[in-house]
Design a protein around this motif. Structure first.
Motif, PDB file in Angstrom:
ATOM      1  N   PRO A 175       0.810  -1.218   0.000  1.00  0.00           N
ATOM      2  CA  PRO A 175       0.000   0.000   0.000  1.00  0.00           C
ATOM      3  C   PRO A 175       0.852   1.281   0.000  1.00  0.00           C
ATOM      4  O   PRO A 175       1.981   1.296   0.482  1.00  0.00           O
ATOM      5  CB  PRO A 175      -0.809  -0.104   1.301  1.00  0.00           C
ATOM      6  N   PHE A 176       0.263   2.338  -0.514  1.00  0.00           N
ATOM      7  CA  PHE A 176       0.863   3.676  -0.483  1.00  0.00           C
ATOM      8  C   PHE A 176      -0.121   4.619   0.195  1.00  0.00           C
ATOM      9  O   PHE A 176      -1.315   4.296   0.309  1.00  0.00           O
ATOM     10  CB  PHE A 176       1.184   4.140  -1.916  1.00  0.00           C
ATOM     11  N   THR A 177       0.261   5.856   0.490  1.00  0.00           N
ATOM     12  CA  THR A 177       1.536   6.256   0.998  1.00  0.00           C
ATOM     13  C   THR A 177       1.347   6.306   2.487  1.00  0.00           C
ATOM     14  O   THR A 177       0.629   7.164   2.996  1.00  0.00           O
ATOM     15  CB  THR A 177       1.960   7.615   0.440  1.00  0.00           C
ATOM     16  N   MET A 178       1.966   5.372   3.216  1.00  0.00           N
ATOM     17  CA  MET A 178       1.646   5.093   4.601  1.00  0.00           C
ATOM     18  C   MET A 178       2.630   5.795   5.531  1.00  0.00           C
ATOM     19  O   MET A 178       3.823   5.502   5.520  1.00  0.00           O
ATOM     20  CB  MET A 178       1.680   3.592   4.857  1.00  0.00           C
ATOM     21  N   ASN A 179       2.113   6.724   6.340  1.00  0.00           N
ATOM     22  CA  ASN A 179       2.959   7.478   7.269  1.00  0.00           C
ATOM     23  C   ASN A 179       2.578   7.305   8.735  1.00  0.00           C
ATOM     24  O   ASN A 179       3.393   7.562   9.612  1.00  0.00           O
ATOM     25  CB  ASN A 179       2.922   8.960   6.915  1.00  0.00           C
ATOM     26  N   GLY A 180       1.349   6.887   9.004  1.00  0.00           N
ATOM     27  CA  GLY A 180       0.894   6.715  10.382  1.00  0.00           C
ATOM     28  C   GLY A 180       1.070   5.277  10.839  1.00  0.00           C
ATOM     29  O   GLY A 180       0.574   4.340  10.203  1.00  0.00           O
ATOM     30  N   LEU A 181       1.758   5.079  11.962  1.00  0.00           N
ATOM     31  CA  LEU A 181       2.061   3.724  12.406  1.00  0.00           C
ATOM     32  C   LEU A 181       0.821   2.963  12.869  1.00  0.00           C
ATOM     33  O   LEU A 181       0.798   1.728  12.803  1.00  0.00           O
ATOM     34  CB  LEU A 181       3.111   3.760  13.516  1.00  0.00           C
ATOM     35  N   ALA A 182      -0.210   3.649  13.322  1.00  0.00           N
ATOM     36  CA  ALA A 182      -1.427   2.940  13.735  1.00  0.00           C
ATOM     37  C   ALA A 182      -2.050   2.214  12.548  1.00  0.00           C
ATOM     38  O   ALA A 182      -2.426   1.034  12.651  1.00  0.00           O
ATOM     39  CB  ALA A 182      -2.425   3.916  14.352  1.00  0.00           C
ATOM     40  N   ARG A 183      -2.145   2.890  11.410  1.00  0.00           N
ATOM     41  CA  ARG A 183      -2.698   2.243  10.215  1.00  0.00           C
ATOM     42  C   ARG A 183      -1.720   1.208   9.660  1.00  0.00           C
ATOM     43  O   ARG A 183      -2.136   0.147   9.187  1.00  0.00           O
ATOM     44  CB  ARG A 183      -3.022   3.301   9.153  1.00  0.00           C
ATOM     45  N   ILE A 184      -0.422   1.488   9.749  1.00  0.00           N
ATOM     46  CA  ILE A 184       0.571   0.510   9.303  1.00  0.00           C
ATOM     47  C   ILE A 184       0.460  -0.765  10.143  1.00  0.00           C
ATOM     48  O   ILE A 184       0.523  -1.882   9.602  1.00  0.00           O
ATOM     49  CB  ILE A 184       1.990   1.103   9.367  1.00  0.00           C
ATOM     50  N   ASP A 185       0.257  -0.636  11.454  1.00  0.00           N
ATOM     51  CA  ASP A 185       0.052  -1.809  12.309  1.00  0.00           C
ATOM     52  C   ASP A 185      -1.145  -2.634  11.827  1.00  0.00           C
ATOM     53  O   ASP A 185      -1.090  -3.873  11.780  1.00  0.00           O
ATOM     54  CB  ASP A 185      -0.191  -1.382  13.758  1.00  0.00           C
ATOM     55  N   GLU A 186      -2.222  -1.933  11.477  1.00  0.00           N
ATOM     56  CA  GLU A 186      -3.427  -2.627  11.021  1.00  0.00           C
ATOM     57  C   GLU A 186      -3.178  -3.362   9.704  1.00  0.00           C
ATOM     58  O   GLU A 186      -3.540  -4.533   9.552  1.00  0.00           O
ATOM     59  CB  GLU A 186      -4.571  -1.626  10.858  1.00  0.00           C
ATOM     60  N   LEU A 187      -2.515  -2.686   8.766  1.00  0.00           N
ATOM     61  CA  LEU A 187      -2.221  -3.320   7.481  1.00  0.00           C
ATOM     62  C   LEU A 187      -1.251  -4.482   7.652  1.00  0.00           C
ATOM     63  O   LEU A 187      -1.330  -5.487   6.924  1.00  0.00           O
ATOM     64  CB  LEU A 187      -1.659  -2.289   6.505  1.00  0.00           C
ATOM     65  N   PHE A 188      -0.348  -4.363   8.590  1.00  0.00           N
ATOM     66  CA  PHE A 188       0.575  -5.451   8.879  1.00  0.00           C
ATOM     67  C   PHE A 188      -0.190  -6.692   9.329  1.00  0.00           C
ATOM     68  O   PHE A 188       0.104  -7.816   8.917  1.00  0.00           O
ATOM     69  CB  PHE A 188       1.558  -4.996   9.955  1.00  0.00           C
ATOM     70  N   GLN A 189      -1.225  -6.493  10.155  1.00  0.00           N
ATOM     71  CA  GLN A 189      -2.043  -7.624  10.575  1.00  0.00           C
ATOM     72  C   GLN A 189      -2.792  -8.241   9.397  1.00  0.00           C
ATOM     73  O   GLN A 189      -3.089  -9.436   9.402  1.00  0.00           O
ATOM     74  CB  GLN A 189      -3.030  -7.192  11.667  1.00  0.00           C
TER      75      GLN A 189
END
Length: 369
Positions: free
Chosen positions: A308-322
């Protein structure tokens, strides 16, 4: 029957996800987690300049992400926008006396020569939405070849990966070079580079992905998609998707249909907007996410990776990681690399600052002539 089959498949996918968490899946690989420096890392440095890619290397990005335009004299340059925007660049002088095209700010890349573009100062203006950007007054828009040459000085073993986008707009064909021009000219530079097999080719305009695969079946392609390119208010076929309509695919969710559409053009990667919502004229749900776990699961079943692009917030990155995404495109590669390391992933090495900035100075001396 088809709906029942999808229901059974969904239950199986949930079971597999619960049985094999994303952390275990990625930790078992021997490759660095793909942290992509978006435009070199525009949160840190003026974007798409050699200086921005220098900092992407220092920050330890796995992949340098960048954009290409084509000038009126056929040169492939590294720049995001179809035109020269006043919030990013400043005119300094005409390329030659009494140039009727001057000033160049506001003009289309496709209508300017490389000599005209090289007069622009694109390092003196800080974006208001990126207040921590380092400025490099006098920074020029580079050619793709110049960026390759600079990075090879820093990275002689050719470990860095590339994600290179064609900035073409099918809704305004007169504002950029054609599909054929982009694919032929970009591929000529790709194939002559030692980084040839380290390049992913991406675009929102899926016509270019289809054409690149026809020219070079071995090059990985990445299908970019967001709410503006996936849907049209009248439900007509979007001009961005290479002639495909999402409703022609059988998946029960829009995310699954997007994955199936990307597979239909033989893309290797699906690169959705990670923070976008499906428009209200498409669905009655309140702000439904464009990128969902169902999309990621479907993509993986079809053999696609998801970045995914363009990811700067770690809360959403954590969710996408899951969800199990395979990489993150970010304006802050140093921060996301630190996050990836915390998750237990391998990460790409940081390139020593002394070597990076020594190569940068050599490069700038060559450019200055």
């Amino acid at each position: 029957m088809l709906a029942l089959a999808y229901l059974i498949l969904a239950f199986l996918e949930v079971f597999l996800v619960l049985a094999s968490p994303a952390q275990e899946t990625f930790a078992s690989t021997n490759k660095p987690y793909d942290v992509q420096a978006h435009r070199g890392g525009r949160g840190n440095t003026v974007e798409n300049t050699v200086q921005s890619f220098a900092w992407g290397l220092v920050d330890g990005a796995t992949t340098l992400e960048l954009d290409n335009g084509i000038t009126s004299d056929g040169e492939v340059v590294v720049w995001h926008d179809n035109q020269i925007l006043a919030e990013k660049c400043i005119d300094t002088r005409p390329a030659f006396p009494d140039d009727p095209t001057y000033p160049y700010v506001g003009k289309l890349i496709a209508n300017l020569t490389l000599a005209q573009i090289k007069t622009l100062d694109c390092g003196s203006k800080r974006r208001t939405d990126f207040p921590q950007q380092l400025l490099y007054p006098g920074a020029r828009i580079p050619t793709l070849q110049e960026v390759f040459d600079f990075v090879e000085c820093v990275d002689p073993s050719h470990r860095i990966l590339w994600n290179i986008e064609s900035k073409i707009n099918p809704e305004h064909p007169n504002r950029t070079a054609s599909v054929g021009d982009f694919v032929q000219k970009q591929h000529a530079i790709f194939s002559a580079s030692p980084y040839h097999r380290s390049i992913t080719y991406q675009s929102f305009d899926w016509r270019t992905l289809i054409a690149m695969k026809e020219l070079d079946p071995l090059i990985p392609t990445s299908a970019l998609i967001d709410e503006e390119t996936a849907f049209t208010p009248d439900n007509s076929t979007s001009p961005w998707l290479g002639g495909l309509h999402l409703d022609s695919f059988p998946g029960p969710s829009l995310g699954q249909k997007m994955a199936q559409a990307a597979r239909a053009i033989n893309a290797d990667i699906l690169s959705p907007c990670g923070t976008c919502f499906i428009p209200s004229f498409v669905t009655s749900e309140v702000e439904p996410d464009l990128t969902t776990q169902a999309m990621v699961r479907e993509a993986h079943i079809l053999g696609l990776r998801v970045k995914p692009f363009t990811m700067n917030g770690l809360a959403r990155i954590d969710e996408l990681f899951q969800f199990g995404v395979d990489g993150i495109i970010t304006d802050y590669p140093g921060i996301v690399r630190r996050w990836a390391k915390q998750q237990g992933f391998m990460v790409a090495p940081r390139h020593p600052k002394q070597r990076v900035f020594s190569c940068l100075e050599k490069h700038l001396q060559v450019i200055r002539g």
